[in-house]
Scaffold this active site. Structure first.
Site, PDB file in Angstrom:
ATOM      1  N   ASP A 103       0.849  -1.189   0.000  1.00 44.75           N
ATOM      2  CA  ASP A 103       0.000   0.000   0.000  1.00 44.75           C
ATOM      3  C   ASP A 103       0.896   1.255   0.000  1.00 44.75           C
ATOM      4  OD1 ASP A 103      -2.496   1.194   0.024  1.00 44.75           O
ATOM      5  OD2 ASP A 103      -2.685   1.197   2.210  1.00 44.75           O
TER       6      ASP A 103
ATOM      7  N   GLY B  25      -9.094   5.155   2.389  1.00 44.95           N
ATOM      8  CA  GLY B  25      -9.638   5.925   3.505  1.00 44.95           C
ATOM      9  C   GLY B  25     -11.128   5.734   3.701  1.00 44.95           C
TER      10      GLY B  25
END
Lengths: 99, 191
Positions: free
Chosen positions: B18, B158
């Protein structure tokens, strides 16, 4: 840590039309961090004599697992792992060579 | 991971990096055995300052050129997310421009693209409780990108829901997390 890190390419042919808006991966790792912290705080408060991470990390792992299961169901990916033939890196190399 | 793949050979599984912030980091991950990497070219190497469009194309394309011959998939990012809690994010939102997506994807050949539609990293996303009647996220951007690039795999970063019962439990047992809300799960029903 993301809920859905299945091999992206497998979606290309099988799954494309089934996810309406084109979103194939949703990152929700903060929820897992919150679950771990909430569980450790509760466990240590209720078991103040405990000091062994192997003990207090066990329920926190279970709490994470619970969130992961809930998200898989919510996002519609639960039960679909075997819809796709896994591709090895060698398969993927050939895929890119032919692209 | 290798033991898992050996034990469950039918399981489609990937190990994904990530927010790689440089070509070097992505390369290291590939050498370590990651089967998928994200080159977050939306930000510069500090993980905070936005990077311009052409430089994003250049650096992301560089990672794709290294990754694809090895069979590794690549995720890119266009537009900037808010939030700095986990060290990734510009602290202000700069939403993805759908008209630039096609050019980006064609030039870089990324497999997946993270889009900025108003989410942010970390637990502190929204200070007031999300209203179901108001547009919390720019879902129109997702729809527009999907129209322009129907085969593109989009990624929402998010997107934690920040469950209120977990916040309550943390605070009950000595934590001090201020009032905060995430991306509510009811949002996924709509689209």
């Amino acid at each position: 840590m993301v809920v859905q890190f299945q091999r992206l390419m497998e979606y290309r042919y099988g799954y494309t039309r089934r996810i309406k808006a084109g979103v194939r991966k949703v990152n929700v790792d903060t929820d897992l961090r919150l679950a771990v912290t909430a569980t450790i705080r509760k466990y240590l408060k209720e078991n103040p004599a405990q000091f062994d991470p192997r003990k207090y990390l066990e329920p926190s792992r279970d709490a994470m697992k619970q969130i992961i299961m809930e998200r898989y169901i919510k996002f519609g990916s639960a039960g679909h792992a075997f819809d796709y033939e896994p591709m090895t890196l060698e398969d993927m190399k050939k895929f890119y060579e032919n692209e | 991971m290798n033991a898992c793949i050996e034990r469950y050979p039918k399981l489609p599984i990937a190990l994904h990096l990530d927010h790689g912030t440089s070509v070097d980091i992505c390369q290291t991950a590939i050498h370590l055995g990651f089967s998928s990497v994200m080159m977050d070219g939306s930000l510069q190497e500090d993980g905070k300052t936005p990077r311009d469009f052409d430089s994003n194309i250049e650096i992301t394309g560089e990672v794709v050129n290294i990754a694809h011959p090895l069979g590794i998939t690549v995720e890119g990012e266009l537009g900037c997310l808010g939030g700095i809690e986990d060290g990734i994010g510009s602290g202000r939102e700069k939403l993805t421009d759908p008209d630039k997506v096609k050019e980006f994807v064609e030039k870089t050949k990324v497999d997946a693209l993270a889009v900025a539609i108003g989410t942010s990293h970390g637990a502190y996303k929204f200070k007031i409780k999300p209203d179901p009647d108001k547009n919390l996220l720019a879902m129109d951007i997702i729809r527009r990108i999907h129209e322009l690039c129907p085969d593109l795999h989009m990624v929402m970063h998010g997107s934690s829901s920040v469950p209120q019962e977990l916040i309550a439990q943390i605070n009950k047992y000595g934590g001090a997390i201020p009032e905060t809300y995430g991306v509510p799960l009811w949002l996924y029903k709509k689209d």
